[in-house]
Design a protein around this motif. Structure first.
Motif, mmCIF file in Angstrom:
data_model
loop_
_atom_site.group_PDB
_atom_site.id
_atom_site.type_symbol
_atom_site.label_atom_id
_atom_site.label_comp_id
_atom_site.label_asym_id
_atom_site.label_seq_id
_atom_site.Cartn_x
_atom_site.Cartn_y
_atom_site.Cartn_z
ATOM 1 N N SER A 10 56.364 -5.746 -6.937
ATOM 2 C CA SER A 10 55.901 -5.243 -8.146
ATOM 3 C C SER A 10 54.706 -5.837 -8.241
ATOM 4 O O SER A 10 54.057 -5.263 -8.729
ATOM 5 C CB SER A 10 56.437 -7.418 -9.592
ATOM 6 N N ILE A 63 55.493 -8.870 -13.769
ATOM 7 C CA ILE A 63 54.711 -10.778 -13.659
ATOM 8 C C ILE A 63 55.211 -10.365 -11.561
ATOM 9 O O ILE A 63 56.436 -9.757 -11.401
ATOM 10 C CB ILE A 63 55.810 -10.988 -14.155
ATOM 11 N N THR A 123 62.008 -10.399 -10.913
ATOM 12 C CA THR A 123 61.997 -9.490 -12.081
ATOM 13 C C THR A 123 63.290 -9.135 -11.943
ATOM 14 O O THR A 123 63.778 -9.095 -11.296
ATOM 15 C CB THR A 123 61.667 -7.922 -11.443
ATOM 16 N N ASP A 181 59.847 -0.377 -11.198
ATOM 17 C CA ASP A 181 59.863 -1.349 -10.415
ATOM 18 C C ASP A 181 61.260 -1.902 -10.987
ATOM 19 O O ASP A 181 61.250 -1.868 -11.917
ATOM 20 C CB ASP A 181 58.662 -2.180 -10.868
HETATM 21 MG MG LIG Z 1 59.367 -8.322 -9.101
#
Ligand SMILES: [Mg+2]
Ligand SMILES: Nc1nc2c(ncn2[C@@H]2O[C@H](COP(=O)(O)OP(=O)(O)OP(=O)(O)O)[C@@H](O)[C@H]2O)c(=O)[nH]1
Length: 441
Positions: free
Chosen positions: A227, A240, A248, A267
């Motif tokens: 991320s 985040i 995530t 992501d």
């Molecule tokens: Mg992540």
């Protein structure tokens, strides 16, 4: 054919809006809206005032295109009025009250195709010109609109037609064998065709990248900084980030431009075995993103030895696969000396990563550079069919099958090639192509 109408400009407020009317009644319908008669000289801009049943609509510029010298090949009236959604609505309503029909998506271009103004590849290119997200995609679409793909297909088709005609001349004289010299000549011509089909087919992945963007999946174990890398490439605090592994869960997708490419960055959740069913679903989605990706950024941790999974994983065929060692600000383990090392935290190495991505993608692009022809999935399906026909013909020929049988397979190839440019296409196929367009195109 009925008369169709649609705004050609995007909905919303703007300086101008263009409304397009096409069909046999375009001129007479417009006549009834004009404050005073005009001379109807084709392709000349005329300032007019338009009224509908006693209500003033707008002052506008009108251009009349007389068939067949118009975009659709029919009588066309184009009205440039003030870009107010209300004016556009009232104008359209005035024509519909006079018997016009609101156009389906792509219907103007479909009529242009039906009237032989352009072939199917050129019609498709109009949509692509509008949708192009990068200079390279635009350049490709403009080339096809100018007829580069059509010319290529027409040429291949003519050559194949020549071969079929030559062969079929012998069918009529069953007692005569094809002389060895002619046989050799025909085989060589078929070889040559097959190679050219193959070269066109190889442009399909590049075409996909140009048309749809590069689906780029960022994958790896939890907490390696996927991320963080996603945010760093976007230069935006989008996903985040936290020191807790498994942050995530869902896949997050967004677009970014890089070196003339449009990347669709995804992501994903860190890949691991877990009992948490939400995270399990996240891992499943990560696998799906990996399967769909054109480009995979496999993230590992630079200060740690190469994880076993990297050795185990084979780069999936047809994908660009880059292993990225992140957190290099914390050190680089000797295992990664030859790797791309970055720090999503400090930004170190990101330039090199981006250069490497562009280099890898351009490697594929070089293929298409020659003439800038790339094919779309519809073309790909048909060219494969054409290629299979050629291969079946060759096998039949080598196995000594009758010339009739050989020519049946070659005719199947001819049909498939023709369909690329829209010859002998079923109506459903045409509808499918044009309904992807915007309204008013
Ligand atoms: Mg992540
Ligand atoms: N020192 C250092 N820390 C980093 C770097 N990149 C990420 N981190 C830290 O590593 C931790 C995990 O980062 P994330 O970006 O959330 O990692 P992730 O791979 O997305 O993790 P999951 O979503 O849980 O799979 C955070 O505390 C980040 O601040 C880096 O380049 N250097």
């Amino acid at each position: 054919m009925d008369t169709i109408i649609a705004p050609a400009t995007a909905p919303g407020k703007a300086a101008l809006a263009v409304i397009r009317v096409s069909g046999p009644a375009a001129q007479p319908m417009t006549q009834t809206l004009l404050e005073r008669p005009i001379p109807w000289i084709p392709q000349r801009a005329t300032l007019v005032r338009l009224w509908d049943r006693g209500e003033f609509l707008d002052q506008a510029v009108l251009v009349y295109w007389k068939k067949p010298h118009s975009f659709t090949g029919e009588d066309v009236v184009e009205i440039s009025c003030h870009g107010s959604p209300y004016i556009v609505q009232k104008m359209v309503a005035a024509y519909i009250a006079r018997g016009a029909r609101f156009a389906l998506p792509g219907e103007f271009t479909q009529r242009a195709f039906l009237h032989g103004k352009l072939d199917l590849t050129q019609a498709e290119a109009i949509h692509e010109i509008i949708q192009a997200q990068t200079p390279a995609a635009l350049e490709g679409a403009l080339g096809i609109h100018q007829g580069k793909l059509r010319n290529k297909i027409v040429q291949l088709r003519e050559r194949l037609l020549g071969i079929v005609a030559h062969l079929e001349a012998y069918v009529d004289f069953p007692d005569e064998d094809v002389p060895p010299l002619v046989q050799k000549e025909l085989e060589e011509a078929l070889d040559c065709l097959e190679q050219e089909l193959e070269a066109l087919l190889r442009t399909a992945p590049v075409g996909k990248i140009l048309r749809e963007g590069v689906v780029t999946a960022i994958v790896g174990a939890p907490n390696v900084g996927k991320s963080s890398l996603f945010n760093a490439l976007l230069r935006e605090d989008r996903a985040i980030v936290s020191p807790i592994p498994g942050t995530t869960r869902d896949t997050i997708e967004t677009e970014c431009q890089l070196g003339g490419f449009c990347l669709r960055l995804v992501d994903t959740a860190g890949r691991r075995k877990t009992d948490d069913w939400i995270e399990q679903e996240g891992v499943r989605r990560a696998e799906a993103a990996l399967a769909q990706a054109d480009l995979v950024l496999y993230v590992i941790v630079a200060p740690e030895p190469e994880p076993e999974e990297v050795r185990r994983l084979l780069p999936p065929p047809g994908k660009v696969w880059l292993v990225v060692a992140n957190k290099c600000d914390l050190g680089i383990h000797p295992d990664h000396r030859d790797r791309i090392c970055v720090s999503a935290l400090t930004g170190q190495g990101l330039d090199r990563l981006q250069e490497e991505i562009v280099r890898q993608l351009t490697g594929g692009l070089a293929l298409a550079k020659e003439g800038w022809i790339t094919i779309n999935p519809r073309h790909e399906g048909l060219l494969r069919r054409a290629q299979e026909g050629l291969q079946r013909a060759r096998t039949a020929w080598q196995e000594g099958a009758s010339l009739e049988l050989v020519s049946v397979d070659l005719r199947e190839s001819l049909q498939a090639l023709g369909e690329v440019i829209g010859l002998g296409c079923r109506e459903e196929i045409l509808d499918e192509v044009f309904r992807r367009f915007c309204i008013g195109k």
